[in-house]
Write a protein that holds these residues in place. Structure first.
Motif, PDB file in Angstrom:
ATOM      1  N   PHE A  61      61.944 114.148  -2.893  1.00  0.00           N
ATOM      2  CA  PHE A  61      63.243 114.702  -2.494  1.00  0.00           C
ATOM      3  C   PHE A  61      63.488 114.477  -1.005  1.00  0.00           C
ATOM      4  O   PHE A  61      64.569 114.053  -0.600  1.00  0.00           O
ATOM      5  N   ALA A  68      70.167 115.579  -2.577  1.00  0.00           N
ATOM      6  CA  ALA A  68      70.244 115.575  -4.042  1.00  0.00           C
ATOM      7  C   ALA A  68      71.078 114.401  -4.544  1.00  0.00           C
ATOM      8  O   ALA A  68      72.098 114.035  -3.957  1.00  0.00           O
ATOM      9  N   ASN A  74      69.359 117.926 -10.386  1.00  0.00           N
ATOM     10  CA  ASN A  74      68.170 117.627  -9.597  1.00  0.00           C
ATOM     11  C   ASN A  74      67.201 118.809  -9.665  1.00  0.00           C
ATOM     12  O   ASN A  74      67.579 119.939  -9.336  1.00  0.00           O
ATOM     13  N   VAL A  76      63.386 119.926  -8.258  1.00  0.00           N
ATOM     14  CA  VAL A  76      62.254 119.617  -7.397  1.00  0.00           C
ATOM     15  C   VAL A  76      61.079 120.464  -7.882  1.00  0.00           C
ATOM     16  O   VAL A  76      61.163 121.690  -7.934  1.00  0.00           O
ATOM     17  N   CYS A  88      69.675 121.702  -5.559  1.00  0.00           N
ATOM     18  CA  CYS A  88      68.544 121.452  -6.449  1.00  0.00           C
ATOM     19  C   CYS A  88      68.061 122.760  -7.062  1.00  0.00           C
ATOM     20  O   CYS A  88      68.218 123.827  -6.489  1.00  0.00           O
TER      21      CYS A  88
END
Length: 178
Positions: A61, A68, A74, A76, A88
């Motif tokens: 990331f 993003a 997204n 993480v 995210c």
């Protein structure tokens, strides 16, 4: 009985896809960056992952130039307990990832090395861009896969040109039934 939208611990009923670009030695990065700039590979990546969920580690990331990825959910996956990343979802285990993906039909794991190692044995599909070169200064690697576990379903060779310094090939593999 479980319906198709219920996710049991450590289970995901959709397709688990891995997408990666490696050199001939399975290197994927150096000093927190990609090995080289291949615009067609970036287009390929966008075309395949757009409108899907992408799961990545913290370092991956942080390597994204604009944060993003647009038009994707997204996620993480990080061990850092209080981490926050703009636009995210932060997860600390695969179980948490699956909770956020229970209505998804396909989830892409996009790196880095630790994420690939966690998921490769569970992946159904592998999108591999093989850069036909070796990078001596690489410091991050994709796990070695057993070719007997996979069937090649698509292959597209690309020659080096003014925007692409190396020959490369797009491969798509699906996991063989066990």
């Amino acid at each position: 009985m479980q319906n198709k939208h219920t996710t049991k611990r450590n289970e995901f009923s959709g397709e688990i896809a891995v997408i990666v670009a490696t050199d001939e030695n399975n290197a994927i990065g150096k000093k927190g960056n990609l090995l080289c700039h291949l615009p067609n590979d970036l287009k390929h990546f966008k075309q395949i992952t757009e409108h899907h969920t992408v799961v990545m580690g913290r370092k991956t990331f942080e390597s994204l130039p604009k944060g993003a990825l647009p038009n994707r959910k997204n996620i993480v996956l990080t061990s850092q307990k209080h981490a926050e990343f703009t636009n995210c979802i932060v997860c600390h285990s695969l179980d948490e990832v699956w909770q956020h993906c229970e209505n998804e039909d396909k989830v892409f794991f996009i790196g880095g090395e630790q994420i690939y190692r966690q998921i490769i044995d569970r992946a159904n599909t592998l999108y591999l861009t093989r850069i036909h070169h070796t990078f001596d200064d690489a410091d991050t690697f994709f796990p070695v896969i057993d070719p007997d576990d996979w069937t090649l379903v698509e292959e597209k060779k690309q020659d080096a040109d003014e925007k692409h310094p190396f020959n490369y090939t797009f491969f798509t593999y699906i996991r063989n039934d066990k």
